[in-house]
Design a protein around this motif. Sequence first.
Motif, short mmCIF file in Angstrom:
data_model
loop_
_atom_site.label_atom_id
_atom_site.label_comp_id
_atom_site.label_asym_id
_atom_site.label_seq_id
_atom_site.Cartn_x
_atom_site.Cartn_y
_atom_site.Cartn_z
N TYR A 116 -4.66 -6.69 7.47
CA TYR A 116 -4.78 -5.25 7.72
C TYR A 116 -4.55 -4.95 9.20
CZ TYR A 116 -7.21 -4.85 3.19
OH TYR A 116 -7.54 -4.88 1.86
N MET A 117 -4.10 -3.72 9.47
CA MET A 117 -4.09 -3.23 10.85
C MET A 117 -4.75 -1.85 10.84
SD MET A 117 -0.22 -1.91 11.69
CE MET A 117 0.45 -0.41 10.91
N PHE A 118 -5.69 -1.66 11.76
CA PHE A 118 -6.38 -0.37 11.87
C PHE A 118 -5.54 0.54 12.77
CE2 PHE A 118 -10.29 2.01 13.67
CZ PHE A 118 -10.15 3.02 12.72
N PHE A 119 -5.10 1.66 12.19
CA PHE A 119 -4.30 2.65 12.91
C PHE A 119 -5.10 3.95 12.93
CE2 PHE A 119 -1.02 5.79 13.70
CZ PHE A 119 -0.06 5.13 14.45
N THR A 146 -8.22 -8.52 11.24
CA THR A 146 -7.64 -7.16 11.27
C THR A 146 -7.09 -6.83 12.66
OG1 THR A 146 -9.18 -6.42 9.56
CG2 THR A 146 -8.13 -4.71 10.88
N ALA A 147 -5.83 -6.42 12.70
CA ALA A 147 -5.19 -6.02 13.96
C ALA A 147 -5.62 -4.60 14.33
CB ALA A 147 -3.68 -6.10 13.83
N THR A 184 -1.19 -4.29 5.92
CA THR A 184 -1.52 -2.99 5.33
C THR A 184 -2.17 -2.12 6.40
OG1 THR A 184 -1.84 -3.93 3.13
CG2 THR A 184 -2.94 -1.83 3.57
N ALA A 185 -1.71 -0.87 6.52
CA ALA A 185 -2.27 0.04 7.52
C ALA A 185 -3.56 0.66 6.99
CB ALA A 185 -1.27 1.14 7.85
N VAL A 186 -4.62 0.57 7.79
CA VAL A 186 -5.88 1.25 7.48
C VAL A 186 -5.89 2.53 8.31
CG1 VAL A 186 -8.40 1.14 7.55
CG2 VAL A 186 -7.06 -0.94 7.10
N LEU A 187 -5.81 3.67 7.64
CA LEU A 187 -5.66 4.96 8.32
C LEU A 187 -6.95 5.76 8.30
CD1 LEU A 187 -2.17 5.93 6.83
CD2 LEU A 187 -2.63 4.86 9.04
N ALA A 188 -7.24 6.42 9.43
CA ALA A 188 -8.41 7.28 9.52
C ALA A 188 -8.03 8.75 9.51
CB ALA A 188 -9.20 6.96 10.80
N ILE A 203 5.45 0.65 4.65
CA ILE A 203 4.13 0.17 5.09
C ILE A 203 3.08 0.55 4.05
CG2 ILE A 203 2.35 0.33 6.87
CD1 ILE A 203 4.49 0.90 8.93
N GLU A 204 2.43 -0.46 3.49
CA GLU A 204 1.32 -0.18 2.56
C GLU A 204 0.18 0.46 3.32
OE1 GLU A 204 -0.11 -2.92 -0.37
OE2 GLU A 204 1.78 -4.05 -0.30
N ARG A 205 -0.51 1.42 2.66
CA ARG A 205 -1.53 2.20 3.35
C ARG A 205 -2.82 2.26 2.54
NH1 ARG A 205 2.41 5.35 2.15
NH2 ARG A 205 1.12 6.93 1.15
N VAL A 206 -3.93 2.32 3.25
CA VAL A 206 -5.21 2.56 2.61
C VAL A 206 -6.03 3.37 3.61
CG1 VAL A 206 -6.22 0.39 3.46
CG2 VAL A 206 -7.21 1.51 1.47
N PHE A 207 -6.87 4.29 3.11
CA PHE A 207 -7.73 5.07 4.00
C PHE A 207 -8.98 4.28 4.35
CE2 PHE A 207 -5.37 8.78 2.31
CZ PHE A 207 -5.08 9.41 3.51
N LEU A 208 -9.39 4.38 5.60
CA LEU A 208 -10.64 3.78 6.06
C LEU A 208 -11.80 4.18 5.15
CD1 LEU A 208 -12.38 2.32 8.26
CD2 LEU A 208 -12.47 4.53 9.46
N TYR A 209 -11.82 5.44 4.72
CA TYR A 209 -12.96 5.96 3.97
C TYR A 209 -13.00 5.41 2.54
CZ TYR A 209 -11.98 8.82 7.98
OH TYR A 209 -11.67 9.21 9.25
N ASN A 210 -11.84 5.08 1.99
CA ASN A 210 -11.81 4.41 0.69
C ASN A 210 -12.32 2.97 0.81
OD1 ASN A 210 -9.19 6.47 0.31
ND2 ASN A 210 -10.47 6.24 -1.51
#
Length: 355
Positions: A116-119, A146-147, A184-188, A203-210
Amino acid sequence: SCDACVRYSDLMHFFKKYPKRIAEEVELTIHPGTLDGNGTLATRFISTCNQCGLCAEVCPVGIDVGDFLLQNHRIMREKGAMPWAFHDFWLRDMEFTNSDAAHLARIPNGYSQSKYMFFPGCQLGASDPQYVTESYRWLLSHQPDTALFLNCCGAPAEWAGDQKLHGEVITKIRNEWIALGKPTAVLACPTCNQMFERYLPEIERVFLYNLIQDWGVLPSKVGDGEVISVFDPCSSRHEPALQQAVRQIVQQAGFVHEPLPLEGKLAACCSWGGQVSTTNLRYAHEVVSARIAQNENPYITYCVNCRDNFASAEKPVYHLLDIVFGLHDSHRKPPTWTQRRENRVALKNQVLGEF
């Protein structure tokens, strides 16, 4: 005749204009004739759209006035006919965010690649660096490789109609993502999600809140039955799973949730979208006033721009991360523009030191 767009769209309601009239005035602005003035008729109007998508959502025949205005904004920009002052500050702010002073794209020490990478986006850490550091610390506790990727998603260039600059930002993100091993991008930020969905679909994405909901975290702040309303950012309109996850976290924390009239698919802009406050300050103020007047409850939102806009108007408001990590009450004042830049620099320095 149908008036759904004028009833729901802040822009059309404010200017009292229907799509047909808008199309005519934009046409005269883009292609001015000898009798039709000098091509400035709808310049400010074109740049006042929040790009929230609500007009297309409520239109029974799918007319998307926002997309029409964005296309013509680009044409005006290409012609050099869009006043530089409308977007100059925001483009400089993006440039600063993506400069060595605040930008970062790193894998934690001891790892060669990341799942994962936190963006977090450009405004979360600008509002309060703790939003990013607490989230990142939590992510590392579950996924130690996690990056962290501190950068702007390019939305200010998109909203300014500057396709060349926007393309450069997107290319830089893509290249750095590849260098990090395509995590996978972790988006806030829901707006970052929109930008990635449109321009970086690989880029695969997932929300931080999920992830917070799925991996489990006991919210640090206890609601004690406080009645609140969740404010859905306009960029979350087509993210029902995200909206649902937020409500579950809020209820788990012990808050009592009262729905707002405009939420879910009808989520309306807080006035930040399109960064229109420099173009039309009176319009931006009217939009903020309309949003905070929906009820008397404090709001909980998961877009930091919504949070800071409402706080500027003295509406009690939490960011969801205030609840999850026990950071602030609902009366925190937003930082000044100078402090926002200082916060970005401090954030980069802190994460380099700690992680």
